[in-house]
Design an enzyme around this catalytic site. Structure first.
Site, short mmCIF file in Angstrom:
data_model
loop_
_atom_site.label_atom_id
_atom_site.label_comp_id
_atom_site.label_asym_id
_atom_site.label_seq_id
_atom_site.Cartn_x
_atom_site.Cartn_y
_atom_site.Cartn_z
N SER A 266 1.24 3.76 -10.84
CA SER A 266 0.00 3.55 -10.08
C SER A 266 -0.27 4.82 -9.28
CB SER A 266 0.16 2.37 -9.13
OG SER A 266 1.23 2.62 -8.23
N ASP A 267 -1.51 5.02 -8.86
CA ASP A 267 -1.76 6.16 -7.98
C ASP A 267 -1.29 5.78 -6.57
OD1 ASP A 267 -2.43 8.61 -7.00
OD2 ASP A 267 -4.54 8.55 -7.57
N TRP A 268 -1.20 6.78 -5.75
CA TRP A 268 -0.67 6.65 -4.39
C TRP A 268 -1.28 5.44 -3.67
CZ3 TRP A 268 2.54 10.25 -1.74
CH2 TRP A 268 2.67 10.01 -0.37
#
Ligand code: BGC
Length: 730
Positions: A266-268
């Protein structure tokens, strides 16, 4: 077709699978969940080491000190129950130490070898410091220059981004991920993020499935087919569904259709942000939604470690899914060779900033610069006295561009430094006048006049500081910022020839500046070696060959404007200027077609545009047939002649238009490009092969196929010009 290196079941793959299955069989649910957790380095402390020992961390990002990497790795390998090494990630977007032009700049090279070489250098410099995994390439199709992250993109075009994205993956990963100069690539951000509403970062997108499949998804598929082993989700919600909770994208398309068998991160905090989106009720819900959508590894928000076990017990997340996620992660670790040697050799001499790396970066900067205007001023002569003006002439930090965490600005060769070093006999006067791009202090404008008065030619370095583009750095006004345009006008008023050199993170709206520059060389932030590259181009030691990977609009209000738009039912016809419109004109007197009253329907510079010191003439378009059948290949040939007395490179571009489809089709689409070198007077025949597969698209029934019918075709120097032909597909 095999879609990744994993699918080739050679002995190595079989061995890897056995190893992974064996390891998996020894893992508790807690061990598995630990592998799915990625943490940011917040300092080496007991809390971190305790978590690693407990097997609660599978990956870390932003740890870059090789000694610290070895310490956490040793803790994982020696002190955790199963001794599984960590995978260390970092954003190495356009170079690690040696900084290359920003990706948008590299895209202007239209040269896959340039981007591959750049990625290879980055991988070499980073892997030798203990980093295994980079969060690049970014393949978000970007049609909005307000969006700060356009800098990180490979431009507006699906075909170009696909070809270059695949080359970046090849460059990072090489043939063997375990070698000491390879990094695992991560294609991002899946998907549609570049279409954020109004160019405002993190914003919603509204991309229907067909557009998604025709425009936004193909570069990802191409990069995955090139072997990319990881993929990152995006921050946007598309039509209400946040990407990190979108099982249609992650399961149905990515896994089932494309057979992707790497892992998804997942992104940050994009998982926990599903709370802000209003898509999840609490952190447990976040973990459930993401796990069921298909996220293998969670970046920083730790909902998996906190809740997955409970969710599995409650049968809200299946153990089979978890096993698959862990398999995917372990396979990448295996392929990186981490189970054989997880450590970095700290005694190894660094290759950072080696002469070879610097020269590779210089080459990339040369090929990334775009000559937009030249009224007989360039190339300059070394015996001309030059007034060097402007805040970007000696901006070591800003010239590197966005996403530079590790590059040292002290290695940057600015234009000022490059002139002093490389062109020692050239006489010049340097007056920055403005200290930085936003500087509004006009006190020193008089000095500019004096300097230009004493010189034969003025070279004005304007643009954007690096902080004005990149993540969360969107702009609603993309003119040259501050009083830079005024400075240019003051310089022009001195009556000397003026060369404008821009260094920026995006295509700026420079129409108002063009009358005040006799030549314009546009550089997207060119990196460590931008300075020497720019002078080599200005003095004609190198010949500009970059082409625009993105449309340059005249006014910000024209956005989005891109070359491959649909024709509409009323394409623009007669376009008056505002002043030509009679007073009290009748409503229909201007014709009812699609354009802006104040800025027409054309961009300032079209996609694919870029000048050279050479002149190229296109002729002799030949098609192998005027009809092809499914399964056949159309050969397209054209001759390009260098009709000047200067050797040069030209990016020859092939565009097609599918005249009638089951859905309206774009007015042009890039389907081929090749960069050729032509000596003065030389001509070459360029050949493209066009297959029905390349003409295929998702039509009304959402099936990908090439529809029979008539096509137009162009071979030319940019998206607005070219030799025209036609053929039909039966
Ligand atoms: C960015 C990603 C990046 C990640 C890790 C996020 O904010 O959107 O592109 O890879 O941070 O630094």
């Amino acid at each position: 077709m095999s879609v990744s290196l994993f699918s080739q079941k050679d002995n190595g793959t079989v061995k890897m699978e056995r190893f992974v299955e064996d390891l998996l069989s020894k893992m508790t649910l807690d061990d598995k969940i630990g592998q799915m957790n990625q943490l940011n380095l917040e300092g080496i402390n007991d809390t971190l080491l305790t978590k690693i020992k407990a097997g609660q961390i599978g990956s870390m990002l932003n740890i870059t000190d090789p000694k610290e990497i070895n310490l956490v790795q040793e803790t994982a390998v020696k002190d955790s129950r199963l001794g599984i090494p960590l995978i260390i990630g970092r954003d190495i977007i356009h170079g690690f130490k040696t900084i290359f032009p920003i990706p948008l700049g590299q895209a202007a090279s239209f040269n896959p070898q340039i981007v591959e070489d750049g990625a290879r250098v980055a991988a070499t410099e980073a892997r030798e410091r203990g980093i295994h995994w980079t969060f690049a390439p970014m393949l978000d199709i970007s049609r909005d220059a307000r969006w700060g992250r356009i800098a990180e993109s490979l431009g507006e075009d699906t075909y170009l981004a696909g070809k270059l994205g695949a080359a970046v993956v090849k460059g990072f990963q090489g043939n063997d991920l375990s070698s000491d100069n390879s990094l695992a690539a991560c294609v991002k951000h899946f998907v549609g993020y570049g279409a954020s509403e109004g160019g405002r970062d993190y914003n919603s997108t509204n991309i229907p499935e067909r557009l998604m499949r025709n425009v936004y998804l193909p570069p990802f598929r191409e990069a995955i087919e090139a072997g990319a082993v990881t993929l990152m989700t995006s921050f946007n919600d598309n039509d209400g569904i946040p990407s990190s909770g979108n099982s249609f994208l992650l399961k149905d398309i990515l896994r089932k259709e494309w057979q992707f068998d790497g892992f998804v991160v997942s992104d940050w905090a994009s998982m926990s942000e599903m709370l802000s989106h209003g898509y999840a009720v609490d952190r447990k819900d976040v973990a459930m939604l993401a796990a069921n959508a298909g996220i293998d590894m969670e970046m920083v928000s730790e909902t998996y470690v906190d809740y997955l076990k409970e969710l599995v017990t409650e049968k809200k997340v299946s153990l089979a899914d978890i096993d698959n996620y862990v398999r995917n992660i372990l396979k990448v670790k295996y392929r990186l060779g981490l189970f054989d040697n997880p450590y970095v050799d700290t005694s190894k001499v660094s290759t950072a900033y080696s002469e070879r790396h610097l020269q590779t970066a210089r080459r990339a900067a040369v090929e990334s610069a775009i000559l937009l205007k030249n009224e007989d001023v360039l190339p300059l002569h070394v015996n001309q006295k030059i007034a060097i003006i402007g805040p970007m002439a000696d901006a070591k930090h800003d010239q590197m561009g966005t996403w530079v965490f590790d590059g040292d600005k002290n290695y940057t060769v600015t234009p000022l430094k490059a002139l002093q070093r490389g062109y020692k006999n050239v006489s010049f006067i340097y007056e920055p006048i403005l200290n930085y791009s936003r500087d509004k202090n006009k006190t020193f404008f008089e000095k500019a006049k004096k300097a230009v008065g004493e010189a034969d030619v003025a070279v004005v370095f304007l643009g954007e500081e690096s902080i004005l583009s990149g993540e969360a750095h969107s702009l609603s006004n993309i003119n040259l910022i501050g009083v830079q345009s005024e400075l240019l006008q003051v310089v022009k008023s001195c009556g000397k020839p003026v060369v404008l050199v821009v260094m920026a993170g995006r295509p700026l709206t420079i129409e108002r500046d063009l009358p005040y520059a006799d030549a314009v060389l546009y550089n997207f932030h060119p990196g460590t070696m931008g300075g020497p590259a720019i002078w080599d181009l200005l003095f004609g030691k190198e010949n500009p060959s970059g082409k625009l990977p993105v449309t340059f609009v005249r006014e910000v209000g024209q956005i989005p404007m891109y070359y491959n738009h649909n024709n509409t039912g009323r394409p623009a016809q007669w376009i008056p200027t505002l002043d030509e419109i009679p007073t009290e004109a009748q409503q229909t007197s201007l014709g009812n077609t699609s354009f802006y009253l104040d800025s027409g329907d054309k961009p300032l510079f079209p996609f694919g545009y870029g000048l050279s010191y050479s002149k190229f003439k296109y002729s002799g378009l030949q098609l192998s047939s005027d009809k092809i059948k499914q399964g056949e290949t159309l050969m397209v040939k054209a001759t390009v002649k260098n009709v000047s007395n200067v050797d040069g490179d030209e990016v020859v571009q092939l565009y097609v238009r599918d005249l009638v489809g089951s859905i309206a089709r774009p007015v042009k689409e890039l389907k081929g490009f090749t960069k050729i070198h032509l000596k003065a007077g030389e001509s070459k025949q360029v050949e493209f092969q066009l297959t029905p597969e390349e003409l295929a698209f998702y039509g009304r029934d959402l099936q990908k196929k090439a529809e029979a019918g008539d096509f137009k075709l162009w071979v030319g120097p940019n998206s607005a010009e070219g030799l025209e032909g036609g053929f039909s597909l039966q």
